[in-house]
Design a protein around this motif. Structure first.
Motif, short mmCIF file in Angstrom:
data_model
loop_
_atom_site.label_atom_id
_atom_site.label_comp_id
_atom_site.label_asym_id
_atom_site.label_seq_id
_atom_site.Cartn_x
_atom_site.Cartn_y
_atom_site.Cartn_z
N GLY A 629 10.71 89.61 104.30
CA GLY A 629 10.95 90.88 104.44
C GLY A 629 11.79 91.86 103.60
O GLY A 629 12.04 93.10 103.87
N ALA A 630 11.83 91.10 102.52
CA ALA A 630 12.56 91.99 101.08
C ALA A 630 11.62 92.26 100.22
O ALA A 630 10.55 91.66 100.01
N ILE A 631 11.84 93.14 99.23
CA ILE A 631 10.92 93.41 98.12
C ILE A 631 11.73 92.76 96.94
O ILE A 631 12.83 92.91 96.81
N ALA A 666 17.32 103.43 90.21
CA ALA A 666 16.14 103.86 91.29
C ALA A 666 16.51 102.98 92.61
O ALA A 666 16.42 103.62 93.64
N MET A 667 17.24 101.66 92.46
CA MET A 667 17.16 100.57 93.55
C MET A 667 18.44 101.05 94.41
O MET A 667 18.49 100.84 95.62
N MET A 668 19.66 101.23 93.73
CA MET A 668 20.71 101.14 94.28
C MET A 668 21.94 102.05 93.77
O MET A 668 23.06 102.10 94.57
N ASP A 687 26.34 99.15 92.12
CA ASP A 687 25.85 97.97 91.61
C ASP A 687 24.87 98.35 90.64
O ASP A 687 24.28 99.29 90.60
N ALA A 688 24.23 97.13 89.95
CA ALA A 688 23.41 97.38 88.86
C ALA A 688 22.32 96.15 89.22
O ALA A 688 22.87 95.20 89.87
N LEU A 689 21.24 96.09 88.36
CA LEU A 689 20.27 95.15 88.84
C LEU A 689 20.97 93.76 88.35
O LEU A 689 21.56 93.75 87.15
N ARG A 690 20.66 92.84 88.92
CA ARG A 690 21.30 91.39 88.77
C ARG A 690 20.23 90.57 88.38
O ARG A 690 18.94 90.86 88.17
N HIS A 743 16.28 102.77 102.19
CA HIS A 743 15.06 102.77 103.17
C HIS A 743 14.29 101.46 103.17
O HIS A 743 13.52 101.22 104.08
N LEU A 744 14.73 100.45 102.43
CA LEU A 744 14.17 99.11 102.39
C LEU A 744 15.27 98.27 101.73
O LEU A 744 16.27 98.41 100.97
N ARG A 745 15.15 96.89 101.71
CA ARG A 745 16.05 95.95 101.54
C ARG A 745 15.15 95.08 100.31
O ARG A 745 14.08 94.81 100.22
N PHE A 746 16.14 94.98 99.11
CA PHE A 746 15.41 94.24 97.95
C PHE A 746 15.92 92.67 98.10
O PHE A 746 17.01 92.50 98.46
N VAL A 747 15.39 91.84 97.30
CA VAL A 747 15.76 90.49 97.33
C VAL A 747 16.96 90.39 96.54
O VAL A 747 17.12 91.45 95.50
N GLY A 748 18.11 89.75 96.79
CA GLY A 748 19.33 89.36 95.99
C GLY A 748 20.27 90.32 96.66
O GLY A 748 21.21 90.02 96.01
#
Length: 748
Positions: A629-631, A666-668, A687-690, A743-748
């Motif tokens: 359910g996550a991207i 873009a993500m967060m 936050d930033a990309l992990r 709008h959606l959930r990312f993995v992590g």
């Protein structure tokens, strides 16, 4: 430093005169030699403003700051190729703020035209406009121009130094200079006689260097064009590199600041008694818009600053982000500041069989979020001021600090350290000015001023929020019309007014870059820029206007491709191939690298985007997958055409770094406001990309363009649209406002 406002209003006249071969003062100033600012110590000589030779060898004066982009590695290679010295034997130090170190490369972005198809006349105008940075000593690290500006300068510096060393040897040996050769820091004479550069330096310094020397072709390069070990890496991994935050001076005190969270507002009252009662606290200084606390160490100063009771005046802008975005969106209906592209007739009537596509997009305010918070050390003695800091603009830093403490700029010296992240933030001078004022209050005592992470995050010069209204028409599977409107506060006008006292005249190119100047052969193609008036402090953020216009443009091109029933990459490739070969080539490259035309693995999606920015077309394909359910971002492919790849490993690192910066935004990432104050304060809420979210990345570097392109910023603009387009391919959900995690959930 000259008066920018007076020069800026005459720029076109001076430039046109230079092109016509006139004799205006500006032309003479442009052509004349600039004074050498270096004063070498005993036993050392300078053959030009960039090279010092002493008994220990060769030192390069780097006129650009090292903030992770690799200039302390590539710039020595430029010199070493022509000077004939071992590249890794060249020591590198940052030079003083001086007119000789002006950055003419900044003018490569100045014309309100596309960068990929300039006429000969436009190229001449760019050359003529380099008068301006030379006259005012515009010594700035930014705009992805460090190597572009240095490419000819430093090779010429190395070549002319080599030739005067040969002339010195010829005079000593009584032979013709043409019979001599050079190798590994020595002049080689017939019969095996060798003279070291150190031995010849004093005599060479008395010889007038030639105006120009023929440079060696790329086929003879030993260092350029290949991956070289980073010269700054040992210091950084061993902890011996000195960043601004690391500076220590005898008798130093430590300070921090706490400024009005309502940006631009004043401080109406404060009570320092609780702070002054804390052990180790020495002073609380009234700065007008906030306070500074001076203590025996930084941690005590930060704790004490929080203990001060302060009353703040309100902000000069709307209280929250929704109200600000409403102001920005309203600007889309106001008269345009610019229409830098208006091809064909976008308002022509459409056929019944045509498909019209419309969409609106928005992006939020963003912080620079440098890993090293703002910091500067300063020592004021009454008649002089020394500053130690990581600065992208040391000349401006000296001028603004001098003004703040009542000195002449000549009485101020800025020592540039390594930068723990810049991205445009350290081109500002606010942190230097505050350090200067605090040092003045502590006259005779050096002070290290370090901002807390929260103070840094909440007092940035932000990437502005922006909105776009897009309309397109497709006919027979092809793009017929693209009409784009973009609205935001003007980074260029606010920043330049702040730095120079006068905003630049004319339409704001930076506001619409990444949209109006894209290499797509669309018959009816118009872009208008609309400026929104908001008093939120904004500044240059990695890739500037391209950062939001890349998202708007490439998301909408994707929507047009879907409406046309076309493959999104093939749709772009057709448009680019008819307009600009290198842009088409990077699209072909990522198509091949990613296996774009191969069947997709179930549960995955792929998106593509291409942005031409800073003279470098860059295409990105991102693959995403659904996981519980996550991207998840699984893989990414990048291709760029830099014209001449001076160091492939550094280019790859910068491309990947730009991608990470763009994906994080873009993500967060989002700066939001409540009650006129920024809500975010640290990486816990910005936050930033992990590492566990990072896709596997492959980079391909092309070299077909006829000029050197930038590499520090072009990887950022296509990141967000490529990801959003991949999410659409996977889910069918078209997201038009960032960040995506709303709008959606990312993995992590």
């Amino acid at each position: 430093m000259a008066n920018w406002g007076k020069i800026a209003r005459r720029t076109f006249l001076i430039g046109a005169t230079a092109v016509a071969g006139g004799v205006a003062f500006g032309v003479w100033q442009y052509r004349r030699d600039l004074p050498n600012p270096l004063e070498p110590g005993e036993g050392a000589v300078t053959l030009n403003p960039w090279i010092i030779i002493d008994q220990n060898g060769v030192t390069l004066i780097a006129a650009r700051a090292e903030m992770g982009q690799g200039v302390y590695t590539t710039l020595p290679a430029l010199v070493a190729e022509e000077l004939d010295v071992a590249w890794d034997q060249i020591r590198v130090i940052h030079g003083p703020a001086a007119q000789a170190y002006y950055n003419a490369g900044l003018m490569s972005h100045a014309l309100p035209s596309t960068d990929y198809d300039r006429t000969a006349w436009q190229e001449m105008m760019v050359e003529a406009m380099s008068i301006l940075p030379k006259m005012i000593g515009l010594q700035v690290t930014g705009g992805s121009t460090s190597t572009l500006d240095a490419y000819d300068k430093l090779r010429q510096a190395g070549a002319t130094a080599r030739e005067v060393l040969k002339q010195a040897a010829a005079q000593r040996l009584g032979v013709a200079a043409g019979t001599l050769d050079t190798r590994d820091g020595r002049v080689i004479a017939p019969g095996g006689v060798e003279l070291s550069y150190q031995d010849l330096a004093q005599e060479a310094a008395l010889i007038t260097p030639p105006r120009s020397v023929e440079l060696r072709p790329a086929s003879q390069w030993k260092y350029l064009g290949r991956a070289m070990p980073r010269l700054d890496m040992v210091e950084k991994v061993t902890g011996t590199a000195r960043f601004g935050i690391d500076v220590r001076l005898p008798g130093m005190k430590f300070a921090t600041v706490r400024m009005n969270p309502h940006l631009g507002g004043a401080m109406t009252a404060f009570d320092p008694s609780a702070a002054l009662a804390m052990p180790g606290v020495e002073r609380v200084i009234d700065l007008g818009t906030g306070i500074a606390v001076v203590a025996t160490n930084t941690w005590i100063a930060m704790r004490a600053a929080e203990a001060v009771t302060i009353e703040w005046a309100p902000a000069p802008y709307p209280d929250n982000g929704q109200e600000m975005l409403a102001v920005i969106r309203a600007a889309l209906d106001a008269p345009a500041d610019s229409t830098l592209r208006d091809d064909g007739d976008v308002d022509a009537a459409i056929n019944a069989t045509d498909t019209e596509v419309t969409a609106e997009y928005s992006v939020p305010w963003l912080a620079h979020a440098t890993m090293e918070p703002m910091s500067a050390a300063a020592h004021f003695t009454g008649d002089s001021l020394e500053i130690w800091t990581g600065s992208q603009a040391p000349g401006f830093a000296e001028a603004k600090a001098a003004e703040a403490v009542g000195l002449d700029p000549e009485q101020v010296t800025c020592h540039v350290t390594y930068l723990g992240g810049g991205f445009g933030r350290r081109g500002e001078t606010d942190f230097v000015v505050l350090a200067a004022r605090i040092a003045q209050a502590m006259s005779g005592t050096p002070v290290q001023v370090t901002w807390s992470r929260e103070e840094d995050m909440r007092h940035d010069f932000y990437r502005p929020a922006a909105a776009a209204r897009m309309r397109g028409v497709v006919r027979g599977g092809k793009a017929l019309t693209l009409d784009g409107r973009v609205a935001a506060p003007s980074v260029t006008r606010q920043s330049m007014a702040r730095m120079t006292g006068s905003p630049p005249p004319g339409p704001d190119k930076g506001h619409v870059e990444g949209m109006f100047n894209q290499p797509y052969a669309i018959p009816n193609y118009r872009v208008s820029g609309h400026l929104a008036d908001l008093a939120v402090p904004i500044g240059f953020w990695r890739s500037v206007g391209n950062s939001f216009n890349g998202f708007f443009m490439e998301s909408f091109v994707d929507e047009m491709a879907i409406a046309a029933g076309r493959d999104p990459l093939a749709f772009r490739l057709e448009l680019a191939a008819a307009e600009h070969g290198p842009s088409a080539a990077v699209l072909r490259a990522v198509a091949e690298m990613s296996g774009w035309d191969q069947p997709r693995t179930p549960g995955t999606g792929m998106g593509v985007a291409m942005t031409h920015s800073f003279h470098t077309p860059t295409a990105v394909v991102i693959e995403v997958a659904e996981q519980d359910g996550a991207i998840a971002l699984t893989r990414a492919w990048m291709a760029c055409d830099v014209g001449t790849a001076l160091d492939p490993s550094i280019i790859e690192a910068q491309m990947v770094g730009g991608l990470v910066y763009g994906l994080s935004a873009a993500m967060m990432e989002e700066i939001s406001f409540a009650g006129g104050a920024v809500e975010q304060g640290n990486f816990t809420d910005y936050d930033a990309l992990r590492q566990n979210q990072m896709p596997e990345v492959a980079v391909k570097i092309l070299e077909t363009s006829g000029h050197i392109g930038g590499v520090g910023e072009p990887g950022t603009p296509p990141a967000a649209p490529a990801l959003a387009n991949a999410i659409f391919d996977l889910t069918g959900q078209r997201i038009r406002d960032l960040p995506l995690n709303k709008h959606l959930r990312f993995v992590g």
